[in-house]
Design an enzyme around this catalytic site. Structure first.
Site, mmCIF file in Angstrom:
data_model
loop_
_atom_site.group_PDB
_atom_site.id
_atom_site.type_symbol
_atom_site.label_atom_id
_atom_site.label_comp_id
_atom_site.label_asym_id
_atom_site.label_seq_id
_atom_site.Cartn_x
_atom_site.Cartn_y
_atom_site.Cartn_z
ATOM 1 N N ASN A 169 0.857 -1.028 -0.171
ATOM 2 C CA ASN A 169 0.059 0.035 0.042
ATOM 3 C C ASN A 169 0.789 1.202 0.030
ATOM 4 O O ASN A 169 2.006 1.212 0.590
ATOM 5 C CB ASN A 169 -0.846 0.020 1.172
ATOM 6 C CG ASN A 169 -1.871 1.180 1.119
ATOM 7 O OD1 ASN A 169 -2.785 1.180 0.443
ATOM 8 N ND2 ASN A 169 -1.759 2.346 1.930
ATOM 9 N N TYR A 173 -0.234 10.076 4.037
ATOM 10 C CA TYR A 173 -0.243 10.505 5.343
ATOM 11 C C TYR A 173 0.757 11.142 5.872
ATOM 12 O O TYR A 173 1.826 10.747 5.904
ATOM 13 C CB TYR A 173 -0.019 9.207 6.228
ATOM 14 C CG TYR A 173 -0.948 7.841 5.479
ATOM 15 C CD1 TYR A 173 -2.151 7.983 5.136
ATOM 16 C CD2 TYR A 173 -0.403 6.758 5.302
ATOM 17 C CE1 TYR A 173 -3.264 6.955 4.397
ATOM 18 C CE2 TYR A 173 -1.022 5.754 4.650
ATOM 19 C CZ TYR A 173 -2.288 5.729 4.224
ATOM 20 O OH TYR A 173 -2.901 4.636 3.681
ATOM 21 N N ARG A 174 0.434 12.397 6.398
ATOM 22 C CA ARG A 174 1.321 13.321 7.140
ATOM 23 C C ARG A 174 1.922 12.651 8.134
ATOM 24 O O ARG A 174 1.590 12.039 8.919
ATOM 25 C CB ARG A 174 0.506 14.850 7.346
ATOM 26 C CG ARG A 174 -0.155 14.680 8.650
ATOM 27 C CD ARG A 174 -0.694 15.802 9.248
ATOM 28 N NE ARG A 174 -1.397 15.524 10.240
ATOM 29 C CZ ARG A 174 -2.739 15.685 10.352
ATOM 30 N NH1 ARG A 174 -3.440 16.326 9.399
ATOM 31 N NH2 ARG A 174 -3.372 15.543 11.575
ATOM 32 N N TRP A 187 -2.259 8.118 9.881
ATOM 33 C CA TRP A 187 -2.963 7.545 8.848
ATOM 34 C C TRP A 187 -4.415 7.412 9.675
ATOM 35 O O TRP A 187 -4.620 6.773 11.025
ATOM 36 C CB TRP A 187 -2.670 5.987 8.459
ATOM 37 C CG TRP A 187 -2.040 5.199 9.398
ATOM 38 C CD1 TRP A 187 -2.317 5.029 10.841
ATOM 39 C CD2 TRP A 187 -0.959 4.365 9.023
ATOM 40 N NE1 TRP A 187 -1.475 3.928 11.337
ATOM 41 C CE2 TRP A 187 -0.472 3.701 10.373
ATOM 42 C CE3 TRP A 187 0.098 4.078 7.956
ATOM 43 C CZ2 TRP A 187 0.578 2.661 10.420
ATOM 44 C CZ3 TRP A 187 1.030 3.381 7.991
ATOM 45 C CH2 TRP A 187 1.474 2.661 9.317
ATOM 46 N N GLU A 230 -0.852 1.103 -5.613
ATOM 47 C CA GLU A 230 -0.860 2.591 -6.195
ATOM 48 C C GLU A 230 0.338 2.754 -7.158
ATOM 49 O O GLU A 230 0.374 3.563 -8.012
ATOM 50 C CB GLU A 230 -0.741 3.553 -4.982
ATOM 51 C CG GLU A 230 -1.873 3.809 -4.178
ATOM 52 C CD GLU A 230 -2.244 2.981 -2.980
ATOM 53 O OE1 GLU A 230 -1.778 1.690 -3.099
ATOM 54 O OE2 GLU A 230 -3.352 2.782 -2.690
ATOM 55 N N ASP A 279 -5.511 21.981 9.166
ATOM 56 C CA ASP A 279 -5.824 20.832 8.076
ATOM 57 C C ASP A 279 -6.542 21.261 7.004
ATOM 58 O O ASP A 279 -7.028 22.297 6.822
ATOM 59 C CB ASP A 279 -6.691 19.790 8.998
ATOM 60 C CG ASP A 279 -6.017 18.323 8.412
ATOM 61 O OD1 ASP A 279 -5.845 18.454 7.508
ATOM 62 O OD2 ASP A 279 -5.953 17.610 9.633
HETATM 63 C C1 LIG Z 1 -1.861 16.593 0.640
HETATM 64 C C2 LIG Z 1 -2.369 15.539 1.134
HETATM 65 C C3 LIG Z 1 -2.428 15.209 2.406
HETATM 66 C C4 LIG Z 1 -2.945 14.134 3.188
HETATM 67 N N1 LIG Z 1 -2.747 13.761 4.552
HETATM 68 C C5 LIG Z 1 -3.400 12.912 4.834
HETATM 69 C C6 LIG Z 1 -3.025 12.386 6.163
HETATM 70 O O1 LIG Z 1 -2.239 12.988 6.916
HETATM 71 N N2 LIG Z 1 -3.671 11.268 6.785
HETATM 72 C C7 LIG Z 1 -4.688 10.545 5.890
HETATM 73 O O2 LIG Z 1 -4.924 9.650 6.217
HETATM 74 N N3 LIG Z 1 -5.118 11.043 4.702
HETATM 75 C C8 LIG Z 1 -4.437 11.828 4.184
HETATM 76 N N4 LIG Z 1 -4.406 12.363 2.966
HETATM 77 C C9 LIG Z 1 -5.848 11.536 2.174
HETATM 78 C C10 LIG Z 1 -4.958 10.198 1.816
HETATM 79 O O3 LIG Z 1 -3.941 10.579 1.007
HETATM 80 C C11 LIG Z 1 -5.965 9.413 0.754
HETATM 81 O O4 LIG Z 1 -6.972 9.299 1.443
HETATM 82 C C12 LIG Z 1 -5.604 8.307 0.208
HETATM 83 O O5 LIG Z 1 -6.381 7.730 -0.569
HETATM 84 C C13 LIG Z 1 -4.978 7.460 1.240
HETATM 85 O O6 LIG Z 1 -4.608 6.251 0.688
HETATM 86 P P1 LIG Z 1 -5.101 4.749 1.005
HETATM 87 O O7 LIG Z 1 -6.315 4.834 0.289
HETATM 88 O O8 LIG Z 1 -4.080 3.761 0.447
HETATM 89 O O9 LIG Z 1 -5.360 4.535 2.622
HETATM 90 C C14 LIG Z 1 -3.782 13.384 2.258
HETATM 91 C C15 LIG Z 1 -4.083 13.600 0.846
HETATM 92 C C16 LIG Z 1 -3.444 14.655 0.571
HETATM 93 C C17 LIG Z 1 -3.800 15.209 -0.913
#
Ligand SMILES: Cc1cc2nc3c(=O)[nH]c(=O)nc-3n(C[C@H](O)[C@H](O)[C@H](O)COP(=O)(O)O)c2cc1C
Length: 497
Positions: A169, A173-174, A187, A230, A279
């Site tokens: 995966n 996630y910040r 996450w 991804e 955020d």
């Molecule tokens: C700039 C940016 C920052 C993000 N930060 C977070 C975060 O800190 N935590 C989180 O869960 N999703 C965050 N997201 C959203 C996830 O990246 C997004 O939901 C992604 O689909 C998660 O991947 P996954 O589906 O494999 O879990 C962020 C998206 C962007 C564009």
């Protein structure tokens, strides 16, 4: 041309296209960069390469901040074109005739070629720092907003493996910096990285790639089903497989083209307070416990460039990452909801607060069926309100949508209040994660749905429109739709305020 192969090709492309501004003045990643970027993003300005951000490493920001740059990243005329390419593969039918078979084979080959491929070494590992040599403070990590708890890494690609299946995966996630070698891992509860963590018995190995080619960086934010890699999506969209090298201290593969890679692990049950963080909802996310990521190695390209993004009250740079997802995933959504014509996630709605959908309505209750479909689809299930309009309404024209909502809705009959999961960051519901959903059916209704027969909508006849088009210049009124020169604001502009 093809999409850029790494961050440096991307920067070179942006520079050639007049889309990049180098800033040599010394700037502080603590708040100052945000204030600069906030102004530039809102003005639709260029990507910024801060060459002196009080750090040994330059900082790239606003790389995704306009539609044009987003299209340049994908080497596409429009984001819908990117979606169509994906749609062609998703909708593949058994081919008829030789020409279609050849086309079909090409499509299958493009899928096969999308698989990431392992290579022996790559620029991402030109420098390897391990143990005590690791110091995150070498990087120009931004403290974005005054109330932020610490510096946050905001544009990472976080790589994990499902401990049961080994499936990879990648998520964005910040990471909140806790000290030189640890961060929190934000996450959220609906995300796939967290699902991997919950399957872990002991330690979960993690790698964080920073400074990727723009398509791979985007792919980390793409809401793919858990079992879909991804990096395969990135390979497909780039037209070239993502190359991977083995990490130095964990059993994971990482993009060979990354500027910086953090390797490490998360021990089950080790948590730290994360936040507050300004955020993308426009509010600070309050502190909450999240897993601790311990960094065992930091590898880099020589002269590594650190990528960052600021989120905050919309619109911000992430608007175009979200719009890319909206457009690219349209064909995939249509596979499950074929009556869906188009949809729009308004930027001001922070993506999860509102979804406008147009449908080919065929039967009573069809709009409600589609609301429930949206509330049942991947991360779209977190959508708080859904507005459904007819197929002839342009979902991207908010005035038109507002007109339909005003004109067609009897709130008693056409508003559906439901409940379900809500975005992790949504502060409005009484309970975190769970609360109300609002569906507004703004489609045309007839007696079968308890409405009276509606009067016809006002439209000028085609014949008269053509006549006035042809004769317009004879009236001496200037360009149609332009202010009449007496300083009055055209009606359309008035509506837009
Ligand atoms: C700039 C940016 C920052 C993000 N930060 C977070 C975060 O800190 N935590 C989180 O869960 N999703 C965050 N997201 C959203 C996830 O990246 C997004 O939901 C992604 O689909 C998660 O991947 P996954 O589906 O494999 O879990 C962020 C998206 C962007 C564009």
């Amino acid at each position: 041309m093809a999409p850029p192969r790494d961050l440096r090709e991307w920067i070179a492309l942006l520079e050639r296209e007049g889309e990049l501004q180098r800033v040599s003045a010394e700037v502080d990643p603590h708040l100052e960069v945000t204030e600069i970027v906030d102004r530039v993003v809102k003005a639709g300005g260029r990507a910024l390469l801060f060459e002196n951000p009080k750090s040994q490493h330059p900082l790239l920001i606003n790389q995704f901040g306009t539609e044009r740059r987003m299209c340049l990243a994908f080497d596409a005329e429009s984001l819908d074109d990117v979606g169509r390419r994906l749609g062609e593969v998703l909708e593949m039918q058994p081919p008829q005739g030789l020409a279609e078979k050849v086309r079909g084979l090409k499509k299958l080959k493009s899928i096969a070629d999308s698989q990431p491929k392992g290579i022996r070494g790559g620029p991402a590992q030109e420098l390897v720092l391990q143990g005590d040599e690791v110091d995150l403070r070498r990087l120009p990590i931004q403290t974005c907003w005054p109330g932020d708890a610490a510096p946050f890494i905001t544009l990472p690609a976080v790589i994990t493996k499902d401990p049961r299946t080994g499936a990879r995966n990648v998520g964005m996630y910040r990471l909140q910096v806790l000290d030189e070698r640890t961060t929190a891992m934000h996450w959220q509860i609906h995300k796939d990285g967290r699902a991997d963590y919950l399957m872990t018995d002991g330690k979960l190995e993690v790698a964080v790639a920073l400074g990727l080619d723009p398509v791979t960086a985007y792919a980390a934010s793409a809401p793919l089903p858990k079992h879909v890699d991804e990096l395969m999506l990135a390979g497909f969209l780039r037209g070239e497989a993502v190359e991977l090298v083995r990490a130095k201290t964990v059993d994971l593969e990482v993009p060979a083209n990354a500027e910086i890679v953090l390797e490490g692990y998360i021990a089950e049950g080790e948590l730290a307070e994360e936040g507050p963080f300004g955020d993308h909802t426009g509010y600070y996310t309050p502190p909450e416990p999240f897993p601790v990521f311990r960094v065992t190695a930091m590898t880099m390209r020589r002269g590594a460039i650190y990528p960052s993004i600021v989120v905050g009250k919309p619109p911000q740079e992430d608007a175009w990452l979200g719009k890319a997802t909206e457009r690219i995933f349209l064909p995939a959504i249509r596979m499950s909801v074929p009556e869906l014509v188009d949809y729009d996630l308004p930027v001001a709605g922070a993506f999860h607060n509102c979804c406008i959908v147009s449908i080919r309505k065929r039967y009573p209750g069809h709009a409600q069926k589609v609301m429930h479909a949206i509330w049942g689809l991947g991360l779209l299930s977190l959508t708080k309100s859904v507005v459904v309009v007819d197929e002839w309404v342009d979902v991207h024209d908010y005035e038109e949508v507002f007109f339909r909502v005003g004109a067609n809705v009897d709130p008693k009959r056409d508003v559906l209040i439901s409940e379900g999961p809500l975005d992790h960051l949504d502060h409005a519901p009484t309970l975190q994660f769970y609360g109300g959903k609002l569906g507004i059916d703004a489609t045309h209704k007839g007696p079968a749905e308890g409405a009276r027969e509606w009067p016809p909508e006002i439209e000028m006849s085609e014949e008269i429109r053509r006549l006035v088009d042809e004769r317009w210049h004879e009236y001496g009124l200037g360009e149609p739709g332009v202010a009449d020169g007496r300083g009055q604001r055209p009606l359309r502009q008035l509506l837009r305020r």
